[in-house]
Design a protein around this motif. Structure first.
Motif, PDB file in Angstrom:
ATOM      1  N   ASP A 259      -1.854  15.014  -4.392  1.00 19.29           N
ATOM      2  CA  ASP A 259      -2.461  15.209  -5.713  1.00 19.29           C
ATOM      3  C   ASP A 259      -1.465  15.055  -6.855  1.00 19.29           C
ATOM      4  O   ASP A 259      -1.856  14.720  -7.983  1.00 19.29           O
ATOM      5  N   THR A 260      -0.190  15.319  -6.571  1.00 19.93           N
ATOM      6  CA  THR A 260       0.827  15.280  -7.631  1.00 19.93           C
ATOM      7  C   THR A 260       1.810  14.124  -7.427  1.00 19.93           C
ATOM      8  O   THR A 260       2.923  14.151  -7.956  1.00 19.93           O
ATOM      9  N   ALA A 261       1.376  13.095  -6.691  1.00 21.18           N
ATOM     10  CA  ALA A 261       2.283  11.993  -6.337  1.00 21.18           C
ATOM     11  C   ALA A 261       2.064  10.736  -7.173  1.00 21.18           C
ATOM     12  O   ALA A 261       2.557   9.670  -6.816  1.00 21.18           O
ATOM     13  N   LEU A 262       1.354  10.849  -8.293  1.00 18.14           N
ATOM     14  CA  LEU A 262       1.086   9.652  -9.092  1.00 18.14           C
ATOM     15  C   LEU A 262       2.361   9.104  -9.733  1.00 18.14           C
ATOM     16  O   LEU A 262       2.592   7.893  -9.736  1.00 18.14           O
ATOM     17  N   ASN A 263       3.174   9.969 -10.297  1.00 19.99           N
ATOM     18  CA  ASN A 263       4.392   9.495 -10.947  1.00 19.99           C
ATOM     19  C   ASN A 263       5.299   8.776  -9.946  1.00 19.99           C
ATOM     20  O   ASN A 263       5.834   7.691 -10.240  1.00 19.99           O
ATOM     21  N   GLY A 264       5.451   9.352  -8.762  1.00 24.35           N
ATOM     22  CA  GLY A 264       6.260   8.705  -7.730  1.00 24.35           C
ATOM     23  C   GLY A 264       5.654   7.388  -7.284  1.00 24.35           C
ATOM     24  O   GLY A 264       6.378   6.409  -7.028  1.00 24.35           O
ATOM     25  N   THR A 265       4.327   7.344  -7.198  1.00 27.88           N
ATOM     26  CA  THR A 265       3.647   6.099  -6.836  1.00 27.88           C
ATOM     27  C   THR A 265       3.951   5.009  -7.852  1.00 27.88           C
ATOM     28  O   THR A 265       4.265   3.864  -7.497  1.00 27.88           O
ATOM     29  N   THR A 266       3.867   5.360  -9.128  1.00 30.19           N
ATOM     30  CA  THR A 266       4.119   4.391 -10.185  1.00 30.19           C
ATOM     31  C   THR A 266       5.547   3.849 -10.107  1.00 30.19           C
ATOM     32  O   THR A 266       5.781   2.649 -10.271  1.00 30.19           O
ATOM     33  N   ALA A 267       6.488   4.733  -9.844  1.00 31.19           N
ATOM     34  CA  ALA A 267       7.886   4.301  -9.724  1.00 31.19           C
ATOM     35  C   ALA A 267       8.050   3.277  -8.601  1.00 31.19           C
ATOM     36  O   ALA A 267       8.701   2.239  -8.776  1.00 31.19           O
TER      37      ALA A 267
ATOM     38  N   LEU B 217      -1.183  -4.713  -5.437  1.00 32.47           N
ATOM     39  CA  LEU B 217      -0.952  -3.283  -5.295  1.00 32.47           C
ATOM     40  C   LEU B 217      -2.265  -2.632  -4.889  1.00 32.47           C
ATOM     41  O   LEU B 217      -3.254  -2.734  -5.620  1.00 32.47           O
ATOM     42  N   ARG B 218      -2.281  -1.997  -3.738  1.00 38.15           N
ATOM     43  CA  ARG B 218      -3.473  -1.267  -3.292  1.00 38.15           C
ATOM     44  C   ARG B 218      -3.311   0.173  -3.754  1.00 38.15           C
ATOM     45  O   ARG B 218      -2.408   0.882  -3.302  1.00 38.15           O
ATOM     46  N   ALA B 219      -4.185   0.619  -4.668  1.00 36.13           N
ATOM     47  CA  ALA B 219      -3.919   1.867  -5.381  1.00 36.13           C
ATOM     48  C   ALA B 219      -5.162   2.716  -5.581  1.00 36.13           C
ATOM     49  O   ALA B 219      -6.258   2.197  -5.781  1.00 36.13           O
ATOM     50  N   HIS B 220      -4.951   4.031  -5.559  1.00 32.61           N
ATOM     51  CA  HIS B 220      -6.005   4.958  -5.933  1.00 32.61           C
ATOM     52  C   HIS B 220      -6.192   4.985  -7.447  1.00 32.61           C
ATOM     53  O   HIS B 220      -7.301   5.208  -7.937  1.00 32.61           O
ATOM     54  N   ASP B 221      -5.106   4.790  -8.172  1.00 39.04           N
ATOM     55  CA  ASP B 221      -5.081   4.957  -9.627  1.00 39.04           C
ATOM     56  C   ASP B 221      -4.897   3.584 -10.263  1.00 39.04           C
ATOM     57  O   ASP B 221      -3.775   3.133 -10.513  1.00 39.04           O
ATOM     58  N   VAL B 222      -6.009   2.929 -10.545  1.00 38.02           N
ATOM     59  CA  VAL B 222      -5.970   1.536 -10.983  1.00 38.02           C
ATOM     60  C   VAL B 222      -5.340   1.395 -12.358  1.00 38.02           C
ATOM     61  O   VAL B 222      -4.531   0.486 -12.594  1.00 38.02           O
ATOM     62  N   LYS B 223      -5.690   2.258 -13.280  1.00 40.24           N
ATOM     63  CA  LYS B 223      -5.163   2.145 -14.641  1.00 40.24           C
ATOM     64  C   LYS B 223      -3.642   2.154 -14.638  1.00 40.24           C
ATOM     65  O   LYS B 223      -2.994   1.316 -15.278  1.00 40.24           O
ATOM     66  N   GLU B 224      -3.062   3.094 -13.926  1.00 43.18           N
ATOM     67  CA  GLU B 224      -1.602   3.214 -13.898  1.00 43.18           C
ATOM     68  C   GLU B 224      -0.960   2.041 -13.166  1.00 43.18           C
ATOM     69  O   GLU B 224       0.113   1.559 -13.558  1.00 43.18           O
ATOM     70  N   ALA B 225      -1.606   1.553 -12.100  1.00 44.29           N
ATOM     71  CA  ALA B 225      -1.086   0.382 -11.395  1.00 44.29           C
ATOM     72  C   ALA B 225      -1.131  -0.853 -12.283  1.00 44.29           C
ATOM     73  O   ALA B 225      -0.200  -1.671 -12.299  1.00 44.29           O
ATOM     74  N   MET B 226      -2.210  -1.003 -13.049  1.00 41.90           N
ATOM     75  CA  MET B 226      -2.311  -2.131 -13.970  1.00 41.90           C
ATOM     76  C   MET B 226      -1.263  -2.040 -15.083  1.00 41.90           C
ATOM     77  O   MET B 226      -0.739  -3.071 -15.538  1.00 41.90           O
ATOM     78  N   GLU B 227      -0.940  -0.841 -15.519  1.00 43.29           N
ATOM     79  CA  GLU B 227       0.137  -0.689 -16.497  1.00 43.29           C
ATOM     80  C   GLU B 227       1.458  -1.178 -15.932  1.00 43.29           C
ATOM     81  O   GLU B 227       2.255  -1.821 -16.638  1.00 43.29           O
ATOM     82  N   CYS B 228       1.694  -0.898 -14.651  1.00 42.89           N
ATOM     83  CA  CYS B 228       2.895  -1.418 -13.986  1.00 42.89           C
ATOM     84  C   CYS B 228       2.906  -2.940 -14.002  1.00 42.89           C
ATOM     85  O   CYS B 228       3.936  -3.562 -14.292  1.00 42.89           O
ATOM     86  N   VAL B 229       1.779  -3.545 -13.666  1.00 41.34           N
ATOM     87  CA  VAL B 229       1.686  -5.009 -13.641  1.00 41.34           C
ATOM     88  C   VAL B 229       1.953  -5.576 -15.032  1.00 41.34           C
ATOM     89  O   VAL B 229       2.694  -6.567 -15.176  1.00 41.34           O
ATOM     90  N   THR B 230       1.380  -4.964 -16.058  1.00 40.56           N
ATOM     91  CA  THR B 230       1.576  -5.443 -17.429  1.00 40.56           C
ATOM     92  C   THR B 230       3.038  -5.348 -17.841  1.00 40.56           C
ATOM     93  O   THR B 230       3.617  -6.290 -18.409  1.00 40.56           O
TER      94      THR B 230
ATOM     95  N   GLY C 122       0.833  -1.195   0.000  1.00 41.98           N
ATOM     96  CA  GLY C 122       0.000   0.000   0.000  1.00 41.98           C
ATOM     97  C   GLY C 122       0.867   1.244   0.000  1.00 41.98           C
ATOM     98  O   GLY C 122       1.168   1.805   1.051  1.00 41.98           O
ATOM     99  N   LEU C 123       1.268   1.665  -1.177  1.00 38.92           N
ATOM    100  CA  LEU C 123       2.184   2.795  -1.335  1.00 38.92           C
ATOM    101  C   LEU C 123       1.509   4.028  -1.917  1.00 38.92           C
ATOM    102  O   LEU C 123       2.066   5.123  -1.879  1.00 38.92           O
ATOM    103  N   SER C 124       0.320   3.873  -2.432  1.00 36.59           N
ATOM    104  CA  SER C 124      -0.312   4.867  -3.289  1.00 36.59           C
ATOM    105  C   SER C 124      -0.386   6.259  -2.671  1.00 36.59           C
ATOM    106  O   SER C 124      -1.044   6.472  -1.646  1.00 36.59           O
ATOM    107  N   ARG C 125       0.334   7.208  -3.301  1.00 36.12           N
ATOM    108  CA  ARG C 125       0.278   8.641  -2.986  1.00 36.12           C
ATOM    109  C   ARG C 125       0.618   8.958  -1.525  1.00 36.12           C
ATOM    110  O   ARG C 125       0.188   9.982  -0.980  1.00 36.12           O
TER     111      ARG C 125
END
Length: 275
Positions: A233-241, A254-267, A217-220
């Motif tokens: 609000d501006t921590a999405l890029n860091g979350t993805t990293a 991954l427990r995430a606010h931003d599912v699309k970006e987290a799923m891109e990481c998984v892919t 659980g790292l999201s933002r």
């Protein structure tokens, strides 16, 4: 590595994403965003369409220094939302984010599929027996104290060894109550300094010694936005990293606010390791 959710076997060999849905006014990022039914349903639909396997519903903010919420208020926040979601999206696997056994029991009765407990049963002595009787998967997180006191309890002899000892005791207690499907969450941001959070992430693979799936659980969280001198609000890029780091070190959810970006990481991670 599978867990049984309402008779459906979820294979965690490929990491999954748990989308966050807070129905609280004071959560650190999305507090108060989703009040009206159409707002809630639109957010759930967006997360499901983006690939979320689970929707994690919380009615009690666990941010540092969060105000206490009565059990009645927590139930009033989450039970109608569980029913609303399942009326519109019946196959949704809802995780109820609570440390109260009564809220867990009522939520599962209303249709939730698993319990996510920030206290691993330490804040409600009836929680483990309740989850065992319900026969649902259980996420147990590491935390000391409670949301109001945890940031004053950051002393460890050896951070990872202390977490492994904590989980060994809590896993044994859960097994005694016949809890079959267990997931561990090291609790980034809970009773840990920023430096300790990074140490924990750097050594996350050591938690595989438990032979249980690890939820990250790292999201933002503040370890990201305070380090980068920005805001949630501006921590999405860091979350993805950091999500990619967590996956490389063995995280299965991954427990995430931003599912699309987290799923891109998984892919991307899946393609990386399949070479």
């Amino acid at each position: 590595m599978t867990i049984n959710c309402k008779g459906q076997l979820i294979d965690l060999t490929t990491p999954k994403v748990m989308g966050i849905l807070n129905v609280t006014p004071d959560s650190f990022f999305d507090g108060g965003k989703y009040k009206a039914p159409d707002q809630l349903l639109a957010q759930v639909e967006q997360m499901l369409n983006a690939g979320a396997t689970f929707i994690d519903l919380g009615g009690y903010s666990s941010r540092p220094n969060a105000d206490s919420v009565s059990e009645a208020e927590e139930l009033a926040r989450v039970i109608p939302v569980i029913k609303l979601i399942l009326d519109h999206f019946p196959k949704t696997l809802i995780s109820i984010d609570t440390f109260r056994s009564t809220v867990a029991k009522e939520s599962i009765s209303a249709g939730a599929a698993l319990v996510n407990d920030i206290s691993a049963g330490k804040l409600d002595s009836a929680m483990l027996a309740t989850v065992g009787a319900l026969g649902v998967p259980y996420v147990m997180m590491h935390m000391k104290g409670d949301p109001k006191t945890m940031q004053q309890q950051t002393e460890y002899n050896d951070l990872v060894k202390d977490l492994l000892s904590y989980f060994a005791e809590r896993i044994a207690a859960a097994r005694q109550e016949n809890i079959v499907d267990l997931i561990i969450d090291p609790g980034f941001g809970f009773a840990k300094t920023r430096a300790q959070n990074f140490e924990l992430l750097n050594k996350l693979e050591l938690l595989q010694l438990t032979n249980l799936p690890v939820l990250a659980g790292l999201s933002r969280k503040s370890m990201i936005y305070k380090t980068l001198n920005n805001t949630p609000d501006t921590a999405l890029n860091g979350t993805t990293a950091l999500h990619m780091v967590a996956l490389q070190k063995g995280a299965k959810i991954l427990r995430a606010h931003d599912v699309k970006e987290a799923m891109e990481c998984v892919t991307l991670y899946h393609n990386l390791i399949s070479q």
